[in-house]
Design an enzyme around this catalytic site. Structure first.
Site, PDB file in Angstrom:
ATOM      1  N   GLU A  93     -10.833  22.396 -15.872  1.00 30.97           N
ATOM      2  CA  GLU A  93     -10.398  23.731 -16.608  1.00 30.97           C
ATOM      3  C   GLU A  93      -8.757  23.901 -16.796  1.00 30.97           C
ATOM      4  OE1 GLU A  93     -12.582  23.577 -14.192  1.00 30.97           O
ATOM      5  OE2 GLU A  93     -14.085  25.056 -13.807  1.00 30.97           O
ATOM      6  N   GLU A 139      -8.632  13.720  -9.156  1.00 30.64           N
ATOM      7  CA  GLU A 139      -8.540  14.205  -7.740  1.00 30.64           C
ATOM      8  C   GLU A 139      -7.453  13.078  -7.263  1.00 30.64           C
ATOM      9  OE1 GLU A 139     -12.278  13.345  -5.906  1.00 30.64           O
ATOM     10  OE2 GLU A 139     -13.055  15.346  -6.806  1.00 30.64           O
ATOM     11  N   CYS A 189      -8.731  28.493 -11.122  1.00 33.02           N
ATOM     12  CA  CYS A 189      -8.782  28.137 -12.657  1.00 33.02           C
ATOM     13  C   CYS A 189      -8.711  29.638 -13.211  1.00 33.02           C
ATOM     14  CB  CYS A 189      -9.879  27.416 -12.921  1.00 33.02           C
ATOM     15  SG  CYS A 189      -9.341  25.527 -12.238  1.00 33.02           S
ATOM     16  N   ASN A 240     -11.731  16.766 -14.295  1.00 34.87           N
ATOM     17  CA  ASN A 240     -11.043  16.861 -12.845  1.00 34.87           C
ATOM     18  C   ASN A 240     -10.268  15.582 -12.641  1.00 34.87           C
ATOM     19  OD1 ASN A 240     -13.665  15.801 -12.488  1.00 34.87           O
ATOM     20  ND2 ASN A 240     -13.786  16.554 -10.395  1.00 34.87           N
TER      21      ASN A 240
HETATM   22  N1  THU Z   1     -13.704  21.202  -9.874  1.00 30.32           N
HETATM   23  C1  THU Z   1     -13.519  21.268 -10.911  1.00 30.32           C
HETATM   24  O1  THU Z   1     -12.921  20.398 -11.931  1.00 30.32           O
HETATM   25  N2  THU Z   1     -13.643  22.536 -11.620  1.00 30.32           N
HETATM   26  C2  THU Z   1     -14.300  23.661 -10.898  1.00 30.32           C
HETATM   27  O2  THU Z   1     -14.427  24.676 -11.509  1.00 30.32           O
HETATM   28  C3  THU Z   1     -14.940  23.405  -9.641  1.00 30.32           C
HETATM   29  C4  THU Z   1     -14.432  22.330  -8.976  1.00 30.32           C
HETATM   30  C5  THU Z   1     -13.471  19.849  -9.184  1.00 30.32           C
HETATM   31  C6  THU Z   1     -12.263  19.798  -8.276  1.00 30.32           C
HETATM   32  C7  THU Z   1     -12.752  18.358  -7.516  1.00 30.32           C
HETATM   33  O3  THU Z   1     -12.204  17.205  -7.983  1.00 30.32           O
HETATM   34  C8  THU Z   1     -14.308  18.486  -7.217  1.00 30.32           C
HETATM   35  O4  THU Z   1     -14.578  19.264  -8.582  1.00 30.32           O
HETATM   36  C9  THU Z   1     -15.071  19.200  -6.301  1.00 30.32           C
HETATM   37  O5  THU Z   1     -14.448  20.219  -5.838  1.00 30.32           O
END
Ligand code: THU
Length: 134
Positions: free
Chosen positions: A55, A44, A93, A42
């Site tokens: 994902e 941000e 996703c 992820n």
């Molecule tokens: N996040 C993901 O990368 N994948 C998921 O399936 C759920 C959420 C990330 C997005 C954000 O950076 C953090 O988790 C909190 O939501």
């Protein structure tokens, strides 16, 4: 490629997570039908909405490298150094996966010690996809 091996790729990818706002670190490993692995974390953003999930990072990396056929994705997640028992992909996703993956595409969640596997059709029933636009 075993499910545990794919989960371990996701664990490594998670180390690259850029998540200064949530501290929720996610790693994903996407397996192509030809046996290649594309990983993602992820990423941000201070604007929050531009944040990209692990994902989708993996899917976009793979598609931008010419891959469009996938058999499975492994996902691991947790705050800081901890791994949650399970993290399912978010709705966005799931929709992105449904663009390229069939209903029997496998979603592998959990930790290297405790894995749960579901299919994409189980977690995204009645999907809207490219077939609807034909
Ligand atoms: N996040 C993901 O990368 N994948 C998921 O399936 C759920 C959420 C990330 C997005 C954000 O950076 C953090 O988790 C909190 O939501």
């Amino acid at each position: 490629m075993t499910d545990v091996e794919l989960i371990k790729f996701a664990v490594s990818a998670r180390e690259m997570s850029y998540s200064p706002y949530s501290n929720f670190k996610v790693g994903a490993a996407l397996l192509t039908k030809s046996g290649k692995v594309f990983t993602g974390c992820n990423v941000e953003n201070a604007g929050f909405t531009p944040t990209n999930c692990a994902e989708r990072t993996a899917v976009f990396k793979a598609v931008s490298e010419g891959e469009r056929e996938f058999s499975a994705i492994a996902i691991v997640a947790g705050k800081g150094d901890n791994l949650n028992d399970l993290c399912a992909p978010c709705g966005v996703c799931r929709q992105v996966l449904s663009e390229f993956c069939d209903g029997d595409f496998r979603v592998i969640m959990g930790t290297p010690d405790n894995i749960k596997v579901v299919t994409l059709s189980e977690i995204l029933p009645y999907s809207f996809n490219k077939n609807d636009l034909k």
